[in-house]
Design an enzyme around this catalytic site. Structure first.
Site, PDB file in Angstrom:
ATOM      1  N   ASP A   1       0.709  -1.325  -0.047  1.00  0.00           N
ATOM      2  CA  ASP A   1      -0.006  -0.104  -0.120  1.00  0.00           C
ATOM      3  C   ASP A   1       0.639   1.327  -0.002  1.00  0.00           C
ATOM      4  OD1 ASP A   1       1.176  -0.558   2.645  1.00  0.00           O
ATOM      5  OD2 ASP A   1      -1.087  -0.966   3.508  1.00  0.00           O
TER       6      ASP A   1
ATOM      7  N   ASP B   1      -7.651  -3.357  14.511  1.00  0.00           N
ATOM      8  CA  ASP B   1      -8.988  -3.424  13.868  1.00  0.00           C
ATOM      9  C   ASP B   1      -9.138  -4.797  13.071  1.00  0.00           C
ATOM     10  OD1 ASP B   1      -8.059  -2.571  11.581  1.00  0.00           O
ATOM     11  OD2 ASP B   1      -9.186  -0.815  11.187  1.00  0.00           O
TER      12      ASP B   1
ATOM     13  N   HIS C   1      -7.252  -5.219  10.027  1.00  0.00           N
ATOM     14  CA  HIS C   1      -7.133  -4.905   8.726  1.00  0.00           C
ATOM     15  C   HIS C   1      -5.609  -5.636   8.249  1.00  0.00           C
ATOM     16  CE1 HIS C   1      -5.030  -0.956   9.894  1.00  0.00           C
ATOM     17  NE2 HIS C   1      -4.048  -1.783   9.637  1.00  0.00           N
TER      18      HIS C   1
ATOM     19  N   GLU D   1      -9.810  -2.181   5.396  1.00  0.00           N
ATOM     20  CA  GLU D   1     -10.247  -1.997   6.721  1.00  0.00           C
ATOM     21  C   GLU D   1     -11.587  -2.920   6.926  1.00  0.00           C
ATOM     22  OE1 GLU D   1      -8.672  -0.463   8.691  1.00  0.00           O
ATOM     23  OE2 GLU D   1      -8.136   1.572   8.345  1.00  0.00           O
TER      24      GLU D   1
HETATM   25  P1  PGA Z   1       2.257  -2.010  12.790  1.00  0.00           P
HETATM   26  O1  PGA Z   1       1.132  -1.848  11.557  1.00  0.00           O
HETATM   27  O2  PGA Z   1       3.309  -3.089  12.264  1.00  0.00           O
HETATM   28  O3  PGA Z   1       2.951  -0.511  12.687  1.00  0.00           O
HETATM   29  O4  PGA Z   1       1.674  -2.306  13.949  1.00  0.00           O
HETATM   30  C1  PGA Z   1       0.536  -2.969  11.332  1.00  0.00           C
HETATM   31  C2  PGA Z   1      -0.608  -2.516  10.170  1.00  0.00           C
HETATM   32  O5  PGA Z   1      -1.180  -1.668  10.429  1.00  0.00           O
HETATM   33  O6  PGA Z   1      -0.999  -3.364   9.224  1.00  0.00           O
END
Ligand code: PGA
Length: 238
Positions: A67, A129, A131, A136
């Site tokens: 992304d 959450d 995702h 999302e």
């Molecule tokens: P993080 O993010 O590795 O910074 O916890 C993970 C994500 O949002 O997919």
């Protein structure tokens, strides 16, 4: 989907970096799907160290990142910048072989991945959450690469990298869930107790409210979680 509990984040990084290095040795022109965020950082550091020590070349490797932020005014916060800083500039990969989803015609990304032969190994983190990439809760399971809006929870979580929450972009271009599911092998890493709820929900079966739950349908996915997550989930049962 195979869930493995490993002592620490560092141990997980060792295992996952070993898998990446062994794949590049086996198949020097492999296609890697890569993630940003704090979770894969240790893994990338170990990939850099091992590539140097073991003389492993990434010259023929191609990468597709999950992304990229849209309307991001701060270059240092872009995922391209993150990847250059934390991996690409420290191995011998060719920059033109490193790809990010395009803002215009995102669906072309799926075709590009396909035309390269598909992703051999996809690395994933997970949001609180549930995702994966910026898919999302509520994202359809059949989604391809698309423009997505970030949930409030995600904007809040990501604000730790910015000076203020107002700077966090509200949109991103992201691989879809169906794009991710096409990878031949998937490794999801989750560490720290704040990911426990997402991991617990993900293992309870398919539910679009927890996008990562789609991985239950993938036949070559390993989820590495640390002991902090295990302990947190166990504490709810007491
Ligand atoms: P993080 O993010 O590795 O910074 O916890 C993970 C994500 O949002 O997919």
């Amino acid at each position: 989907m195979n869930v493995k509990i490993i002592d620490s984040a560092e141990e997980i990084a060792k295992i996952v970096s070993d898998r990446i290095i062994s794949l590049v040795k086996e198949k020097p022109d492999c296609i890697l799907g890569l993630a940003t965020g704090s979770t894969p950082l240790q893994t990338y550091q170990k990939v850099i160290e091992k590539a140097k020590k073991q003389n492993v070349s990434f010259l023929k490797v191609r990468t597709f990142n999950l992304d990229e932020y849209l309307d991001n005014p701060i270059k240092e916060q872009s995922y391209r910048y993150f990847m250059d800083e934390n991996l690409f500039d420290k191995i011998d990969i060719k920059k033109e072989n490193t790809h990010f989803p395009p803002f215009e015609n995102p669906a072309a990304y799926d075709e590009e991945i396909l035309s390269c032969g598909g992703i051999d190994l996809q690395i994933l983190g997970i949001g609180r959450d549930g995702h994966i990439a910026f898919n999302e809760p509520g994202t359809p399971f059949d989604s391809m690469t698309h423009i997505a809006s970030l949930d409030e929870k995600t904007i809040k979580d990501n604000s730790r990298f910015f000076e203020s929450i107002d700077q966090v972009p509200k949109k991103a271009v992201t691989m879809g869930l169906a794009t991710i599911m096409k990878a031949k092998e998937i490794i999801l890493i989750a560490t720290g107790k704040n990911k426990a709820e997402a991991i617990y929900k993900m293992t309870q079966g398919l539910d679009t409210k927890t996008p990562a739950s789609i991985l239950n349908k993938h036949n070559n996915t390993t989820v590495y979680i640390d002991n902090d997550i295990r302990k947190e989930i166990e504490s709810w049962k007491q």
